[in-house]
Design a protein around this motif. Structure first.
Motif, mmCIF file in Angstrom:
data_model
loop_
_atom_site.group_PDB
_atom_site.id
_atom_site.type_symbol
_atom_site.label_atom_id
_atom_site.label_comp_id
_atom_site.label_asym_id
_atom_site.label_seq_id
_atom_site.Cartn_x
_atom_site.Cartn_y
_atom_site.Cartn_z
ATOM 1 N N ILE A 83 -12.129 11.543 -11.834
ATOM 2 C CA ILE A 83 -13.552 11.603 -12.172
ATOM 3 C C ILE A 83 -14.417 10.828 -11.173
ATOM 4 C CG2 ILE A 83 -13.578 9.634 -13.772
ATOM 5 C CD1 ILE A 83 -15.421 11.609 -15.521
ATOM 6 N N ARG A 84 -15.588 11.392 -10.929
ATOM 7 C CA ARG A 84 -16.588 10.774 -10.068
ATOM 8 C C ARG A 84 -17.925 10.803 -10.781
ATOM 9 N NH1 ARG A 84 -12.567 9.478 -8.195
ATOM 10 N NH2 ARG A 84 -11.741 9.725 -6.088
ATOM 11 N N ASP A 137 2.051 7.397 -15.074
ATOM 12 C CA ASP A 137 1.301 7.086 -13.853
ATOM 13 C C ASP A 137 1.526 5.638 -13.425
ATOM 14 O OD1 ASP A 137 -0.482 7.516 -11.789
ATOM 15 O OD2 ASP A 137 -2.178 8.015 -13.081
ATOM 16 N N ASP A 138 1.323 5.363 -12.162
ATOM 17 C CA ASP A 138 1.381 3.995 -11.627
ATOM 18 C C ASP A 138 2.705 3.320 -11.966
ATOM 19 O OD1 ASP A 138 -1.188 4.577 -10.941
ATOM 20 O OD2 ASP A 138 -2.135 3.237 -12.376
ATOM 21 N N GLU A 190 -4.523 16.784 -8.968
ATOM 22 C CA GLU A 190 -4.936 15.788 -9.950
ATOM 23 C C GLU A 190 -6.457 15.729 -9.984
ATOM 24 O OE1 GLU A 190 -3.494 11.748 -9.389
ATOM 25 O OE2 GLU A 190 -4.505 11.062 -11.216
ATOM 26 N N GLU A 203 2.949 8.472 -4.992
ATOM 27 C CA GLU A 203 1.495 8.342 -4.885
ATOM 28 C C GLU A 203 1.121 7.547 -3.645
ATOM 29 O OE1 GLU A 203 -0.913 7.765 -8.735
ATOM 30 O OE2 GLU A 203 0.545 6.150 -8.750
ATOM 31 N N GLU A 236 0.563 7.535 2.943
ATOM 32 C CA GLU A 236 -0.465 7.410 3.975
ATOM 33 C C GLU A 236 0.059 7.588 5.392
ATOM 34 O OE1 GLU A 236 -2.458 3.686 3.247
ATOM 35 O OE2 GLU A 236 -3.714 4.559 1.672
ATOM 36 N N ARG A 294 1.461 3.523 -5.679
ATOM 37 C CA ARG A 294 1.159 3.375 -4.259
ATOM 38 C C ARG A 294 1.638 2.046 -3.678
ATOM 39 N NH1 ARG A 294 -4.503 3.583 -4.481
ATOM 40 N NH2 ARG A 294 -4.902 1.448 -3.895
ATOM 41 N N PRO A 308 -8.961 13.033 -2.269
ATOM 42 C CA PRO A 308 -9.595 13.833 -3.331
ATOM 43 C C PRO A 308 -10.815 14.541 -2.738
ATOM 44 C CG PRO A 308 -9.183 11.580 -4.079
ATOM 45 C CD PRO A 308 -8.940 11.599 -2.600
ATOM 46 N N ASN A 346 -6.136 12.429 -16.162
ATOM 47 C CA ASN A 346 -5.800 11.068 -16.570
ATOM 48 C C ASN A 346 -6.376 10.787 -17.952
ATOM 49 O OD1 ASN A 346 -4.626 9.666 -14.004
ATOM 50 N ND2 ASN A 346 -6.371 10.876 -13.283
ATOM 51 N N PHE A 380 -3.417 10.207 1.073
ATOM 52 C CA PHE A 380 -4.426 10.480 2.090
ATOM 53 C C PHE A 380 -3.826 11.144 3.327
ATOM 54 C CE2 PHE A 380 -7.397 6.786 0.575
ATOM 55 C CZ PHE A 380 -7.628 7.484 -0.596
ATOM 56 N N GLN A 439 -7.462 16.133 -6.082
ATOM 57 C CA GLN A 439 -6.552 15.761 -4.994
ATOM 58 C C GLN A 439 -5.297 16.614 -5.098
ATOM 59 O OE1 GLN A 439 -4.901 11.739 -4.821
ATOM 60 N NE2 GLN A 439 -4.940 11.820 -2.584
HETATM 61 P P1 C2E Z 1 -4.669 7.137 -10.509
HETATM 62 O O1 C2E Z 1 -4.615 8.107 -11.620
HETATM 63 O O2 C2E Z 1 -3.412 6.406 -10.179
HETATM 64 O O3 C2E Z 1 -5.214 7.960 -9.278
HETATM 65 C C1 C2E Z 1 -4.832 7.719 -7.947
HETATM 66 C C2 C2E Z 1 -5.883 6.917 -7.218
HETATM 67 O O4 C2E Z 1 -5.393 6.612 -5.917
HETATM 68 C C3 C2E Z 1 -7.198 7.661 -7.005
HETATM 69 O O5 C2E Z 1 -8.250 6.694 -6.995
HETATM 70 C C4 C2E Z 1 -7.009 8.245 -5.608
HETATM 71 O O6 C2E Z 1 -8.229 8.521 -4.951
HETATM 72 C C5 C2E Z 1 -6.267 7.140 -4.932
HETATM 73 N N1 C2E Z 1 -5.426 7.603 -3.829
HETATM 74 C C6 C2E Z 1 -4.764 8.779 -3.701
HETATM 75 N N2 C2E Z 1 -4.058 8.818 -2.547
HETATM 76 C C7 C2E Z 1 -4.279 7.640 -1.926
HETATM 77 C C8 C2E Z 1 -3.819 7.091 -0.669
HETATM 78 O O7 C2E Z 1 -3.069 7.675 0.100
HETATM 79 N N3 C2E Z 1 -4.264 5.835 -0.365
HETATM 80 C C9 C2E Z 1 -5.110 5.135 -1.188
HETATM 81 N N4 C2E Z 1 -5.506 3.915 -0.799
HETATM 82 N N5 C2E Z 1 -5.548 5.625 -2.374
HETATM 83 C C10 C2E Z 1 -5.135 6.863 -2.734
HETATM 84 P P2 C2E Z 1 -9.572 6.887 -7.854
HETATM 85 O O8 C2E Z 1 -9.996 8.314 -7.815
HETATM 86 O O9 C2E Z 1 -10.535 5.836 -7.445
HETATM 87 O O10 C2E Z 1 -9.093 6.604 -9.330
HETATM 88 C C11 C2E Z 1 -8.677 5.326 -9.722
HETATM 89 C C12 C2E Z 1 -8.098 5.364 -11.111
HETATM 90 O O11 C2E Z 1 -9.118 5.646 -12.083
HETATM 91 C C13 C2E Z 1 -7.043 6.432 -11.325
HETATM 92 O O12 C2E Z 1 -5.800 6.012 -10.794
HETATM 93 C C14 C2E Z 1 -7.052 6.553 -12.831
HETATM 94 O O13 C2E Z 1 -6.257 5.540 -13.409
HETATM 95 C C15 C2E Z 1 -8.508 6.294 -13.163
HETATM 96 N N6 C2E Z 1 -9.166 7.594 -13.416
HETATM 97 C C16 C2E Z 1 -9.610 8.514 -12.524
HETATM 98 N N7 C2E Z 1 -10.132 9.598 -13.153
HETATM 99 C C17 C2E Z 1 -9.996 9.357 -14.483
HETATM 100 C C18 C2E Z 1 -10.329 10.097 -15.669
HETATM 101 O O14 C2E Z 1 -10.826 11.234 -15.634
HETATM 102 N N8 C2E Z 1 -10.046 9.494 -16.874
HETATM 103 C C19 C2E Z 1 -9.455 8.259 -16.955
HETATM 104 N N9 C2E Z 1 -9.215 7.742 -18.177
HETATM 105 N N10 C2E Z 1 -9.124 7.555 -15.867
HETATM 106 C C20 C2E Z 1 -9.380 8.085 -14.647
#
Ligand code: C2E
Ligand code: MG
Ligand code: MG
Ligand code: MG
Length: 283
Positions: free
Chosen positions: A63-64, A176-177, A60, A233, A236, A200, A260, A114, A255, A46
């Motif tokens: 992972i998927r 983060d967050d 950023e 973060e 929208e 967010r 992403p 992350n 978004f 993203q």
């Molecule tokens: P995060 O690091 O806070 O990542 C941001 C999340 O918010 C991502 O969800 C992203 O897709 C989503 N997002 C970004 N912009 C917007 C927006 O405008 N609106 C909305 N509704 N959502 C938005 P995602 O990809 O589902 O990831 C969720 C969480 O999973 C991440 O939060 C992070 O804490 C964790 N994560 C993701 N990848 C990894 C990784 O490789 N390793 C670890 N340990 N955790 C990960």
């Protein structure tokens, strides 16, 4: 197709305890296979934008997992299982190696990854991370590490010494967050984060005059006082963008600008950004 696999089948949305147990077991088993074979796991990217909403400043990695039976799974499903079942270190290694490969291939200033709080239980984490970067020939300033605010609750001393080691080597650390956990000013002071990412949930409540607006503004001033950068973060809407830009927020993610995307889609975004004649981008 599904015949003969009955024992292994599970439903993500069933709430019964037995289902939860077998769901976790199945995730654990399949994730082990994915990590061993290197199949199905990939990093979505993203972009993060400058306040003009056009210039990509970095990205950023998120992972998927293309699960063989269940399709695309979100990290919210499998990261907690990986943490609980002792697979997070291995997953973290996969993510970092893949991030190093990608940042070398793409023409971007930096890529954020992350890290789970549990990865910091490994006292050798910093040296392992630096060895990985060296192996790929990646300059430390091109990798940022994001840890969530709730991670600070654990073994703070161990974590802060590892973070200090990483920072010393030139890796930037982002909190983060921000706003969802319990980090005190003391933590912020002692940990020396390079950046905070305002969660967010705050951005979505900006309305130009409410109490959330005051909180976000105060956080930006706090960040200034600690010489930390700020990312918003989950941007929208154009009005959130306008307000954040007016507050002096220089890094935006959400978004509104881009979801992403795959690596190929990201390359296309970079090409589009380079073309001054292109009018199709977000205005
Ligand atoms: P995060 O690091 O806070 O990542 C941001 C999340 O918010 C991502 O969800 C992203 O897709 C989503 N997002 C970004 N912009 C917007 C927006 O405008 N609106 C909305 N509704 N959502 C938005 P995602 O990809 O589902 O990831 C969720 C969480 O999973 C991440 O939060 C992070 O804490 C964790 N994560 C993701 N990848 C990894 C990784 O490789 N390793 C670890 N340990 N955790 C990960
Ligand atoms: Mg993050
Ligand atoms: Mg976040
Ligand atoms: Mg998050």
């Amino acid at each position: 197709e599904a015949k003969g696999k009955g024992k292994d089948r599970f439903c993500f949305f069933q709430e019964g305890l037995n289902e939860v147990v077998s769901y976790k077991r199945a995730i654990e088993r399949d994730l082990k296979i994915a990590l061993e074979t290197g199949t199905g796991l990939w990093l979505a990217l993203q972009p993060l934008f400058a306040e003009n909403g056009k210039t990509i400043v970095g990205a950023e990695a998120l992972i998927r997992w293309n699960h063989p039976e269940h399709g695309l799974l979100s990290p919210a499903i499998f990261i907690p299982v990986a943490e609980e079942r002792g697979l997070i270190a291995e997953l973290g290694t996969f993510v970092l190696r893949e991030a190093c490969r990608i940042v070398k291939e793409l023409d971007i200033a930096w890529l954020a990854v992350n890290f789970s709080a549990l990865q910091f239980r490994d006292r050798a984490l910093a040296s392992k991370v630096l060895a990985c970067l060296a192996e790929f020939g990646v300059t430390p300033s091109r990798i940022q590490i994001e840890i969530t605010e709730t991670a600070l609750i654990g073994d703070f001393e161990a974590m802060s010494s590892t973070l200090a080691e990483l920072r010393e080597a030139g890796i930037r650390i982002a909190l983060d967050d921000f706003g969802t956990g319990y980090s005190s000013l003391g933590y912020l002071h002692r940990c020396h984060f390079d950046k905070i990412k305002i969660d967010r949930s705050f951005i979505s409540q900006l309305n130009g005059s409410g109490s959330t607006d005051a909180v976000v503004k105060a956080v930006m001033e706090l960040a200034n006082a600690f010489s930390m950068k700020v990312t918003a973060e989950g941007v929208e809407t154009p009005s959130q963008w306008r307000e954040l830009a007016a507050m002096g927020c220089r890094e935006l993610q959400g978004f509104l600008f881009s979801k992403p995307v795959t690596q190929d889609e990201f390359k296309a975004l970079l090409r589009k950004g380079d073309n001054p004649d292109d009018k199709s981008g977000v205005e």
